[in-house]
Design a protein around this motif. Structure first.
Motif, PDB file in Angstrom:
ATOM      1  N   LYS A 274       0.974  -0.907   0.029  1.00  0.00           N
ATOM      2  CA  LYS A 274       0.346  -0.438  -0.261  1.00  0.00           C
ATOM      3  C   LYS A 274       0.740   1.204   0.341  1.00  0.00           C
ATOM      4  O   LYS A 274       0.529   2.342   0.552  1.00  0.00           O
ATOM      5  N   VAL A 275       1.766   1.078  -0.598  1.00  0.00           N
ATOM      6  CA  VAL A 275       2.411   2.682  -0.798  1.00  0.00           C
ATOM      7  C   VAL A 275       2.804   2.843  -2.617  1.00  0.00           C
ATOM      8  O   VAL A 275       2.842   1.509  -3.400  1.00  0.00           O
ATOM      9  N   ASP A 276       2.169   4.019  -2.652  1.00  0.00           N
ATOM     10  CA  ASP A 276       2.021   4.456  -4.577  1.00  0.00           C
ATOM     11  C   ASP A 276       3.123   4.619  -5.291  1.00  0.00           C
ATOM     12  O   ASP A 276       3.180   4.479  -6.124  1.00  0.00           O
ATOM     13  N   ASN A 277       4.362   5.388  -4.189  1.00  0.00           N
ATOM     14  CA  ASN A 277       4.933   5.623  -4.714  1.00  0.00           C
ATOM     15  C   ASN A 277       6.665   5.545  -3.937  1.00  0.00           C
ATOM     16  O   ASN A 277       6.531   6.057  -2.752  1.00  0.00           O
ATOM     17  N   ILE A 278       7.522   4.788  -5.259  1.00  0.00           N
ATOM     18  CA  ILE A 278       8.504   4.735  -4.527  1.00  0.00           C
ATOM     19  C   ILE A 278       9.849   5.252  -5.480  1.00  0.00           C
ATOM     20  O   ILE A 278       9.843   5.527  -6.204  1.00  0.00           O
ATOM     21  N   ILE A 279      11.129   5.624  -4.790  1.00  0.00           N
ATOM     22  CA  ILE A 279      12.701   5.080  -5.867  1.00  0.00           C
ATOM     23  C   ILE A 279      13.503   4.101  -5.508  1.00  0.00           C
ATOM     24  O   ILE A 279      13.298   3.186  -4.350  1.00  0.00           O
ATOM     25  N   THR A 280      13.154   3.383  -6.722  1.00  0.00           N
ATOM     26  CA  THR A 280      14.492   2.020  -6.527  1.00  0.00           C
ATOM     27  C   THR A 280      15.813   2.305  -6.963  1.00  0.00           C
ATOM     28  O   THR A 280      16.000   2.875  -7.401  1.00  0.00           O
ATOM     29  N   GLY A 281      16.615   1.360  -6.167  1.00  0.00           N
ATOM     30  CA  GLY A 281      17.967   1.648  -6.170  1.00  0.00           C
ATOM     31  C   GLY A 281      17.957   0.320  -6.110  1.00  0.00           C
ATOM     32  O   GLY A 281      18.015  -0.783  -4.986  1.00  0.00           O
ATOM     33  N   ASP A 282      18.578  -0.032  -7.216  1.00  0.00           N
ATOM     34  CA  ASP A 282      19.602  -2.092  -7.188  1.00  0.00           C
ATOM     35  C   ASP A 282      20.763  -1.459  -6.942  1.00  0.00           C
ATOM     36  O   ASP A 282      21.149  -1.692  -8.063  1.00  0.00           O
ATOM     37  N   MET A 283      21.780  -2.195  -6.731  1.00  0.00           N
ATOM     38  CA  MET A 283      22.768  -2.305  -6.468  1.00  0.00           C
ATOM     39  C   MET A 283      23.408  -3.546  -6.243  1.00  0.00           C
ATOM     40  O   MET A 283      22.930  -4.275  -5.144  1.00  0.00           O
ATOM     41  N   GLY A 284      24.060  -3.915  -7.645  1.00  0.00           N
ATOM     42  CA  GLY A 284      24.679  -5.624  -7.319  1.00  0.00           C
ATOM     43  C   GLY A 284      26.236  -4.830  -6.687  1.00  0.00           C
ATOM     44  O   GLY A 284      26.226  -4.478  -5.934  1.00  0.00           O
ATOM     45  N   GLY A 285      26.601  -6.142  -7.972  1.00  0.00           N
ATOM     46  CA  GLY A 285      28.086  -6.006  -7.752  1.00  0.00           C
ATOM     47  C   GLY A 285      28.797  -4.752  -8.475  1.00  0.00           C
ATOM     48  O   GLY A 285      30.181  -4.206  -8.144  1.00  0.00           O
ATOM     49  N   PHE A 439       8.583  10.131  -1.608  1.00  0.00           N
ATOM     50  CA  PHE A 439       8.714   9.059  -1.480  1.00  0.00           C
ATOM     51  C   PHE A 439       9.028   7.729  -0.579  1.00  0.00           C
ATOM     52  O   PHE A 439       9.681   8.609   0.189  1.00  0.00           O
ATOM     53  N   ALA A 440       8.696   6.151  -1.059  1.00  0.00           N
ATOM     54  CA  ALA A 440       9.672   5.571  -0.223  1.00  0.00           C
ATOM     55  C   ALA A 440      10.826   5.288  -1.426  1.00  0.00           C
ATOM     56  O   ALA A 440      10.680   4.751  -2.328  1.00  0.00           O
ATOM     57  N   LEU A 441      12.189   4.693  -0.278  1.00  0.00           N
ATOM     58  CA  LEU A 441      13.138   4.197  -0.711  1.00  0.00           C
ATOM     59  C   LEU A 441      12.801   2.533  -0.351  1.00  0.00           C
ATOM     60  O   LEU A 441      13.395   2.182   0.461  1.00  0.00           O
ATOM     61  N   MET A 442      12.935   1.619  -2.122  1.00  0.00           N
ATOM     62  CA  MET A 442      12.841   0.507  -1.787  1.00  0.00           C
ATOM     63  C   MET A 442      14.243  -0.103  -2.749  1.00  0.00           C
ATOM     64  O   MET A 442      14.219  -0.051  -3.506  1.00  0.00           O
ATOM     65  N   PRO A 443      14.970  -0.744  -1.348  1.00  0.00           N
ATOM     66  CA  PRO A 443      16.518  -1.122  -2.209  1.00  0.00           C
ATOM     67  C   PRO A 443      16.658  -2.457  -2.320  1.00  0.00           C
ATOM     68  O   PRO A 443      15.485  -3.333  -1.381  1.00  0.00           O
ATOM     69  N   PHE A 444      16.968  -3.008  -3.652  1.00  0.00           N
ATOM     70  CA  PHE A 444      17.724  -4.258  -3.465  1.00  0.00           C
ATOM     71  C   PHE A 444      18.603  -4.395  -4.425  1.00  0.00           C
ATOM     72  O   PHE A 444      19.607  -3.572  -4.831  1.00  0.00           O
ATOM     73  N   GLY A 445      18.584  -5.994  -5.144  1.00  0.00           N
ATOM     74  CA  GLY A 445      20.378  -6.349  -5.174  1.00  0.00           C
ATOM     75  C   GLY A 445      20.533  -6.489  -4.395  1.00  0.00           C
ATOM     76  O   GLY A 445      20.300  -6.079  -2.333  1.00  0.00           O
ATOM     77  N   GLY A 446      21.883  -7.600  -4.387  1.00  0.00           N
ATOM     78  CA  GLY A 446      22.823  -8.088  -3.309  1.00  0.00           C
ATOM     79  C   GLY A 446      23.123  -6.893  -2.457  1.00  0.00           C
ATOM     80  O   GLY A 446      22.528  -6.938  -0.601  1.00  0.00           O
ATOM     81  N   ALA A 447      23.608  -5.511  -2.995  1.00  0.00           N
ATOM     82  CA  ALA A 447      24.139  -4.041  -1.762  1.00  0.00           C
ATOM     83  C   ALA A 447      23.539  -3.350  -1.232  1.00  0.00           C
ATOM     84  O   ALA A 447      23.402  -2.369  -1.051  1.00  0.00           O
ATOM     85  N   GLY A 448      22.021  -3.385  -2.456  1.00  0.00           N
ATOM     86  CA  GLY A 448      21.103  -2.500  -1.926  1.00  0.00           C
ATOM     87  C   GLY A 448      20.669  -1.928  -0.088  1.00  0.00           C
ATOM     88  O   GLY A 448      20.912  -0.690  -0.063  1.00  0.00           O
ATOM     89  N   PRO A 449      20.257  -3.211   0.454  1.00  0.00           N
ATOM     90  CA  PRO A 449      19.759  -2.501   1.567  1.00  0.00           C
ATOM     91  C   PRO A 449      20.658  -2.437   2.935  1.00  0.00           C
ATOM     92  O   PRO A 449      21.386  -1.642   3.676  1.00  0.00           O
ATOM     93  N   LEU A 450      22.056  -2.791   2.607  1.00  0.00           N
ATOM     94  CA  LEU A 450      23.596  -1.998   3.187  1.00  0.00           C
ATOM     95  C   LEU A 450      24.049  -0.939   3.394  1.00  0.00           C
ATOM     96  O   LEU A 450      24.149  -0.177   4.139  1.00  0.00           O
TER      97      LEU A 450
END
Length: 676
Positions: A274-285, A439-450
């Motif tokens: 139930k979050v309408d607006n997000i910024i995605t941050g996909d951080m891999g290697g 916005f809310a930030l949604m981090p993903f990728g192996g290094a995103g949440p770090l």
């Protein structure tokens, strides 16, 4: 069909997610990307999922193979047959510079000049033939390119978007001569005005077509040998998927498909949360990919530059990339400034902490040294991270010259990295009129949440939503994708003078072309949706606004009213004296699959104390703090706890700094609220 598998091949790791909708269960796998032959890692991961290939119903693959081939100029050797006088279009471009000031920089065109040949033909901007096509010259050009070792050919003529007769005939002649399927006419990719952008898009397709199709055919063949009975499906940059049998003729659609899958998954996870607006941050290697989801939908663009003077004009999720991933190497530049990336240690040899022979300090190594990553649990290795070797590299290459010890150096590396990552988010949000605080930030990728909480603090973002499997989000996006095909046709006429029936004929032809592709794919879908859009601008301007064409037909007055309203909202300006122009008609066909139930990720019952795995000293903002460690898979629903804390899982690690509070929602997301 119950078992769906998503596979995302990244630069460092290949991620796998299996969802069984019948039992509401899932399995995951993560293997190092085998750069020399990506199919080996692909098949290894399928085996590690523990499900026979013959039992898999949907297998969807996102890949960066095409993107990397373009950026590294490792695509097929290409040739160009074009209108006489225009062989240098790809090199002249828009006469910009690699760097804004001075004459520094270099540029390598997608097709070298000796392989760009001209033939006699000319069609004007109205579609009238000025010079007839010389078919003998086309044959001679094809034979010359073949003799010079060219593998893939682009036929690109001026104004073919309005009259493709010459271009289609030339492509037919070349195909009679050419020994493989890699011949493409520009109008087959996009029928849109602007010769440089069309040529670049077609050249990208030609360069990656042989590379991607060989790889996909290899994977599909080996899967069939193991009993897989269905069509392998491939992610596209627009957030949809297509059958692997179409890859050779739709290769350009695979560019940025891996990152697009992650954004698609993030949008669906945000809807469920139930979050309408997000910024995605996909951080891999190797990189950090940023995108916006507004009102629950990823922002789509049809104008993107993959690199300097390499535009691509196909609809794709608007993603901005910077070369800063977990494996990005930290160094001092010639001026003595600390820099992070874009060079990466990759998966082999990788960061020093992986113990595979890496010698250069990276972002991942800084996290090991500061206690943010567990040195006793190294992804892809059974050995402990060599902290002494990391510390020696930090001081030896950077710290000694700056007067820093190893810890100060590692902290500085992260500070510089966070600044660059936040800058990427500013570029795609603030500079495009969006306030990150909305916005809310949604981090993903192996290094995103770090690094997510630190990035959010840098930008004033109040909330971070961490998905259940951050390192597998792009693989999840592959599972969630629908089949999608996009079409565009340039019109370039005043709105008031349009033939309504002609526009409806274009829309109908595009819809039929989409249905024909869907039928060829032999993919079972639950619904087919057709969406039409119009690109409009005022005469004399260059940037268009996309306006949905609502209803069953083309209504000129309704479209004009919607355009005027959108223009006034965007620019706070009304221009009644200007002439509105319809530049392009766009059609999207979506073959919708049955929805995937994300409640499979619902947390199990338990307690916060049972999820706790101990305490580790972690460095935050100049001081060491004893920090509780939690196992992500043991965190119960509705659990609430304050930072500092670290949440570990096989595919990623989340760092909560002091002043943050985390809550587990009903589908397993960690929702972090920032204070201060």
């Amino acid at each position: 069909m119950t078992i769906s598998v998503g596979v995302d091949v990244g630069g460092t790791f290949t991620d796998f997610l299996l969802l069984d909708s019948a039992s509401s269960s899932f399995r995951t796998a993560k293997v190092p990307t085998t750069v020399d032959d990506r199919s080996r890692g692909f098949l290894q991961g399928i085996e590690e999922l523990g499900s026979p290939a013959g039992a898999i119903d949907w297998l969807v693959h996102g890949t960066t193979a095409g993107t990397n081939a373009v950026l590294e100029r490792k695509g097929a050797v290409c040739g160009l047959i074009t209108t006489r006088g225009f062989r240098d279009t790809l090199e002249l471009g828009r006469r910009t510079r690699p760097t804004p000031y001075g004459l520094a920089g270099e540029f390598e065109p997608l097709i070298s000049r000796e392989n760009r040949l001209e033939v006699s033909e000319r069609v004007d901007a109205e579609g009238r033939v000025v010079v007839a096509l010389d078919e003998d010259e086309v044959r001679a050009a094809a034979h010359a390119l073949l003799a010079s070792g060219v593998e893939s050919v682009v036929v690109h003529f001026l104004h073919s978007y309005v009259n493709d007769a010459h271009e289609a005939r030339a492509a037919e002649i070349v195909r009679e001569i050419w020994p493989n399927e890699h011949v493409v006419a520009g109008h087959e990719i996009i029928r849109e005005v602007r010769e440089f952008e069309r040529a670049s898009t077609a050249a990208i397709h030609a360069g990656i077509g042989p590379v991607v199709s060989r790889y996909i055919k290899s994977v599909a063949g080996q899967l069939a040998d193991k009993g897989f009975e269905h069509e392998l499906l491939i992610m596209q940059a627009n957030g949809g998927m297509m059958a692997s049998s179409l890859v050779a003729e739709q290769a350009v659609q695979t560019v940025m498909s891996g990152p697009a899958a992650g954004v698609l998954a993030a949008a669906e996870i945000a809807k469920a949360a139930k979050v309408d607006n997000i910024i995605t941050g996909d951080m891999g290697g190797t990189s950090f990919d940023v995108a916006l989801v507004v009102g629950g939908q990823p922002v789509i663009t049809a104008e993107k530059d993959l690199a300097y003077a390499v535009p691509i004009r196909v609809p794709m999720i608007d993603i901005h990339t910077v070369g800063a991933g977990g494996g990005s190497i930290a160094r001092l530049d010639k001026a003595g400034m600390l820099r992070v990336g874009p060079e990466s240690a990759g998966s082999f040899p990788g960061p020093i902490g992986y113990g595979r022979g890496g010698v250069d300090p990276t972002i991942t190594d800084a996290n090991f040294l500061l206690g943010r990553l567990n040195p006793d649990q190294v992804t892809g290795s059974d050995a402990r991270a060599p902290l002494e070797a990391i510390a020696a590299a930090m001081t030896g290459t950077i710290g000694d010259r700056l007067g820093f010890d190893a810890i100060q150096t590692a902290s500085a590396v992260l500070d510089v990295a966070i600044s660059e990552l936040a800058g990427a988010i500013r570029l795609i949000s603030i500079e495009k009129g969006h306030d990150p605080r909305d916005f809310a930030l949604m981090p993903f990728g192996g290094a995103g949440p770090l690094h997510a909480v630190a990035i959010a603090r840098e930008l004033g973002i109040p909330r971070v939503v961490v998905p259940r499997f951050p390192g597998l989000t792009s693989a999840l996006g592959c599972i969630l994708a629908d089949v999608r095909h996009d079409f565009v046709q340039t019109v370039n006429q005043p709105l008031a003078e349009l033939d309504t029936f002609a526009i409806e004929a274009i829309m109908s032809a595009q819809a039929e072309a989409g249905r024909a592709l869907l039928e060829r794919e032999k993919v079972t879908v639950s619904d087919v949706r057709i969406q039409h859009e119009a690109d409009l601008l005022f005469r004399g301007q260059s940037h268009v606004l996309k306006i949905p064409i609502d209803g069953t037909g083309f209504d000129r007055e309704r479209l004009l009213a919607a355009f005027v309203a959108a223009y006034e909202e965007r620019f706070d300006l009304s221009l009644p004296e200007m002439v509105p122009m319809l530049m392009n008609v766009r059609t999207t066909l979506v073959g919708a699959r049955d929805p995937i139930d994300l409640t499979a990720f619902r947390p199990k019952a338990g307690s916060l104390d049972a999820a706790r795995r101990g305490i580790r000293r972690v460095f935050y903002a100049g001081s060491w703090l004893d920090t509780p460690i939690y196992a992500r898979d043991a965190l119960p629903a509705d659990a609430v706890f304050d930072g500092p804390a670290i949440i570990e899982q096989p595919d990623s690690t989340l760092v909560l700094d002091p002043g943050s509070t985390a809550r587990i929602d009903e589908i397993g997301n960690i929702v972090v609220e920032l204070r201060g």
